[in-house]
Enzyme design. Structure first.
Site, PDB file in Angstrom:
ATOM      1  N   ASP A 195     -14.159 -16.254   8.260  1.00  0.00           N
ATOM      2  CA  ASP A 195     -12.756 -16.572   8.521  1.00  0.00           C
ATOM      3  C   ASP A 195     -11.974 -15.294   8.875  1.00  0.00           C
ATOM      4  O   ASP A 195     -10.776 -15.348   9.145  1.00  0.00           O
ATOM      5  CB  ASP A 195     -12.157 -17.252   7.276  1.00  0.00           C
ATOM      6  CG  ASP A 195     -10.925 -18.089   7.595  1.00  0.00           C
ATOM      7  OD1 ASP A 195     -10.798 -18.554   8.740  1.00  0.00           O
ATOM      8  OD2 ASP A 195     -10.079 -18.268   6.690  1.00  0.00           O
ATOM      9  N   GLN A 219      -9.625 -20.949   1.155  1.00  0.00           N
ATOM     10  CA  GLN A 219      -8.467 -21.576   1.793  1.00  0.00           C
ATOM     11  C   GLN A 219      -7.178 -20.892   1.341  1.00  0.00           C
ATOM     12  O   GLN A 219      -6.938 -20.699   0.164  1.00  0.00           O
ATOM     13  CB  GLN A 219      -8.434 -23.081   1.464  1.00  0.00           C
ATOM     14  CG  GLN A 219      -7.318 -23.834   2.160  1.00  0.00           C
ATOM     15  CD  GLN A 219      -7.404 -23.820   3.689  1.00  0.00           C
ATOM     16  OE1 GLN A 219      -8.479 -23.928   4.256  1.00  0.00           O
ATOM     17  NE2 GLN A 219      -6.269 -23.663   4.349  1.00  0.00           N
ATOM     18  N   LYS A 254     -12.284 -29.184   7.912  1.00  0.00           N
ATOM     19  CA  LYS A 254     -13.262 -28.139   8.222  1.00  0.00           C
ATOM     20  C   LYS A 254     -14.657 -28.574   7.780  1.00  0.00           C
ATOM     21  O   LYS A 254     -15.631 -28.376   8.497  1.00  0.00           O
ATOM     22  CB  LYS A 254     -12.855 -26.820   7.540  1.00  0.00           C
ATOM     23  CG  LYS A 254     -11.628 -26.188   8.194  1.00  0.00           C
ATOM     24  CD  LYS A 254     -11.030 -25.071   7.355  1.00  0.00           C
ATOM     25  CE  LYS A 254      -9.726 -24.570   7.995  1.00  0.00           C
ATOM     26  NZ  LYS A 254      -9.001 -23.603   7.167  1.00  0.00           N
TER      27      LYS A 254
END
Ligand code: NAP
Length: 285
Positions: free
Chosen positions: A125, A102, A58
């Site tokens: 996200d 994450q 990413k």
């Protein structure tokens, strides 16, 4: 040799490239107008090898697209209050436009509390309850990246959703649940399946669209699919293996996402796109 019908593949790689190119052009424009590049903070707790790889990928993509990335690596022993405090600081930092925590975090951490510390306007996200509610009500907001990626693939391949029966296998807060809400918002008739569902093969056989989000290699078999179904394989298991038995599904489905090269690259593309969106909004552009 199998000479039966063969599904058309839904390439996420090509579509992701287009989205990333557009995000990069917009990132350059933001840098020019706001005097600062869009910036994504990535937060990793512990060093789970798969998570380390995902975060590295990413960050590399961000760099290629002209998006700054700030990496925060915390030890696996980090407590929930310490993680919440780090994320709260990033939420308040005007030089950070988007925050990615994450997933998964170590088991002793309250992941939901950590996600909820992400400011709504930086939730690129799409993991907070605010973003989930926006998705569920069809209001503007950041979509959860993998579900958003799936919807973009369905649209790119002009899959009709209205009135179609979509079966989502998996109900995780970051994938199964939100993708079901997005499909519902587009007038599909949605069935959620999970580990307590009985007779899953019979349910999937009635589906026009199957989304596999289980985390078990080749879990969905070819004979679970009705001929001509659209099959989205969101799974990503060790060895680049999806949640759908690919060779079997190819002989039944009309459209099928490959693994790798389907949902995966699209997920990262959406993250970059949403980071640039966040930077634009925060700069009032
Ligand atoms: P997760 O949190 O582990 O959720 C798995 C879901 O599958 C749960 O809802 C579980 O049901 C359900 N399930 C487990 N066993 C089942 C069974 N025998 N029958 C029916 N349902 C069953 O996983 P996730 O985070 O949603 O991820 C799912 C997959 O997507 C994984 O392969 C992951 O690597 C992949 N993924 C890919 C991307 C990408 O960018 N491509 C992003 C995220 C995830 P219960 O709720 O009842 O436990």
């Amino acid at each position: 040799m199998n000479d039966g019908p063969s599904a058309r593949l839904m390439s996420g790689t090509d579509l992701a490239r287009e989205i990333v190119d557009r995000a990069a052009a917009r990132a350059a424009e933001v840098a020019k107008q706001a005097g600062r590049c869009p910036s994504l903070a990535t937060v990793l707790v512990g060093e789970n090898p798969a998570s380390v790889t995902y975060v590295r990928m990413k960050r590399r993509r961000c760099q290629q697209a002209g998006i700054d990335s700030r990496h925060v690596l915390l030890p696996a022993s980090t407590t929930t209050p310490a993680l919440v405090s780090t994320i709260t600081e990033l939420s308040a930092d005007p030089t950070v436009h988007g925050i990615l925590l994450q997933h998964p975090v170590p088991a002793h951490i309250d992941e939901r509390a950590a996600f909820e510390a992400i400011a709504a306007d930086k939730d690129v996200d799409g993991v907070t309850m605010h973003s989930f509610a926006a998705m569920a009500f069809g209001s503007p907001g950041f979509s959860s990246c993998t579900p958003g990626a799936i919807m973009r693939l369905l649209d790119a391949y002009q899959v009709e959703l209205t009135g179609k029966h979509a079966v989502v296998i998996g109900r995780s807060p970051i994938l199964g649940r939100p993708v079901g809400m997005l499909l519902l918002a587009r007038d599909a008739t949605v069935t959620f399946c999970h580990s307590r569902t009985t007779d899953l093969p019979a349910i999937t056989r009635g589906a026009d669209i199957v989304v596999a989000a289980v985390g078990k290699p080749e879990f969905v078999r070819g004979d679970w699919l009705s001929p001509g179904a659209v099959v989205i394989d969101a799974g990503y298991n060790e060895g680049n293996i999806g949640d759908v038995a690919y060779a079997e599904a190819r002989t039944r489905a009309a459209l099928l996402t490959p693994v790798p090269g389907g949902v995966g690259p699209m997920t990262i593309a959406l993250l970059l796109e949403q980071t640039v969106d966040a930077a634009c909004r925060q700069a009032g552009l």
